[in-house]
Write a protein that holds these residues in place. Structure first.
Motif, PDB file in Angstrom:
ATOM      1  N   UNK A 164       0.829  -1.209   0.000  1.00  0.00           N
ATOM      2  CA  UNK A 164       0.000   0.000   0.000  1.00  0.00           C
ATOM      3  C   UNK A 164       0.864   1.260   0.000  1.00  0.00           C
ATOM      4  N   UNK A 165       1.972   1.225   0.733  1.00  0.00           N
ATOM      5  CA  UNK A 165       2.882   2.373   0.766  1.00  0.00           C
ATOM      6  C   UNK A 165       3.532   2.586  -0.601  1.00  0.00           C
ATOM      7  N   UNK A 166       3.880   1.507  -1.286  1.00  0.00           N
ATOM      8  CA  UNK A 166       4.487   1.605  -2.613  1.00  0.00           C
ATOM      9  C   UNK A 166       3.489   2.216  -3.590  1.00  0.00           C
ATOM     10  N   UNK A 167       2.248   1.748  -3.545  1.00  0.00           N
ATOM     11  CA  UNK A 167       1.212   2.292  -4.429  1.00  0.00           C
ATOM     12  C   UNK A 167       1.031   3.785  -4.196  1.00  0.00           C
ATOM     13  N   UNK A 168       0.942   4.192  -2.931  1.00  0.00           N
ATOM     14  CA  UNK A 168       0.758   5.613  -2.617  1.00  0.00           C
ATOM     15  C   UNK A 168       1.995   6.425  -3.001  1.00  0.00           C
ATOM     16  N   UNK A 169       3.186   5.866  -2.788  1.00  0.00           N
ATOM     17  CA  UNK A 169       4.412   6.546  -3.180  1.00  0.00           C
ATOM     18  C   UNK A 169       4.460   6.810  -4.674  1.00  0.00           C
ATOM     19  N   UNK A 170       4.034   5.831  -5.460  1.00  0.00           N
ATOM     20  CA  UNK A 170       3.986   6.014  -6.917  1.00  0.00           C
ATOM     21  C   UNK A 170       3.010   7.123  -7.288  1.00  0.00           C
ATOM     22  N   UNK A 171       1.866   7.174  -6.617  1.00  0.00           N
ATOM     23  CA  UNK A 171       0.884   8.239  -6.883  1.00  0.00           C
ATOM     24  C   UNK A 171       1.458   9.608  -6.558  1.00  0.00           C
ATOM     25  N   UNK A 172       2.100   9.729  -5.406  1.00  0.00           N
ATOM     26  CA  UNK A 172       2.665  11.017  -4.971  1.00  0.00           C
ATOM     27  C   UNK A 172       3.708  11.504  -5.969  1.00  0.00           C
ATOM     28  N   UNK A 173       4.646  10.626  -6.340  1.00  0.00           N
ATOM     29  CA  UNK A 173       5.717  11.015  -7.268  1.00  0.00           C
ATOM     30  C   UNK A 173       5.141  11.341  -8.646  1.00  0.00           C
ATOM     31  N   UNK A 174       4.211  10.543  -9.126  1.00  0.00           N
ATOM     32  CA  UNK A 174       3.601  10.793 -10.431  1.00  0.00           C
ATOM     33  C   UNK A 174       2.848  12.103 -10.465  1.00  0.00           C
ATOM     34  N   UNK A 175       2.079  12.388  -9.415  1.00  0.00           N
ATOM     35  CA  UNK A 175       1.320  13.634  -9.353  1.00  0.00           C
ATOM     36  C   UNK A 175       2.221  14.861  -9.246  1.00  0.00           C
ATOM     37  N   UNK A 176       3.424  14.668  -8.745  1.00  0.00           N
ATOM     38  CA  UNK A 176       4.359  15.782  -8.591  1.00  0.00           C
ATOM     39  C   UNK A 176       5.246  15.958  -9.826  1.00  0.00           C
ATOM     40  N   UNK A 177       4.965  15.226 -10.894  1.00  0.00           N
ATOM     41  CA  UNK A 177       5.731  15.416 -12.121  1.00  0.00           C
ATOM     42  C   UNK A 177       6.715  14.322 -12.440  1.00  0.00           C
ATOM     43  N   UNK A 178       6.644  13.204 -11.738  1.00  0.00           N
ATOM     44  CA  UNK A 178       7.544  12.084 -11.997  1.00  0.00           C
ATOM     45  C   UNK A 178       8.817  12.180 -11.185  1.00  0.00           C
TER      46      UNK A 178
END
Length: 82
Positions: free
Chosen positions: A37-51
């Motif tokens: 779950x942390x990995x999924x959320x981390x991917x969302x955070x980084x993606x939403x911030x521009x990769x």
């Protein structure tokens, strides 16, 4: 190469579970019971911030994997590793 948009998935030794943290941050971006779950959320955070980069640590705190995240909503995201 330094990356301004980087997050780490690390074990939380005090509360248990897993945190998503930015390097040098005093607080976690998010906290989860399961590492997946942390990995999924981390991917969302980084993606939403521009990769950027997501660094995944094991229970011992050592780096075990990293993932380059594309900006925004990638029309061809990588398949989940199971």
């Amino acid at each position: 190469m330094a990356n301004d948009n980087e997050r780490h998935v690390v074990p939380n030794k005090e509360r248990g579970g897993w945190d998503v943290v930015a390097p040098g941050a005093s607080r976690a971006s998010s906290h989860h019971e399961r590492q997946a779950d942390a990995i999924t959320r981390g991917r969302e955070i980084v993606g939403n911030a521009g990769g950027g980069e997501l660094r995944i640590h094991g229970r011992d705190g050592r780096l075990r994997d990293s993932d380059t995240i594309a900006p925004g909503n990638d029309p061809n995201p990588p398949r989940d590793r199971k």
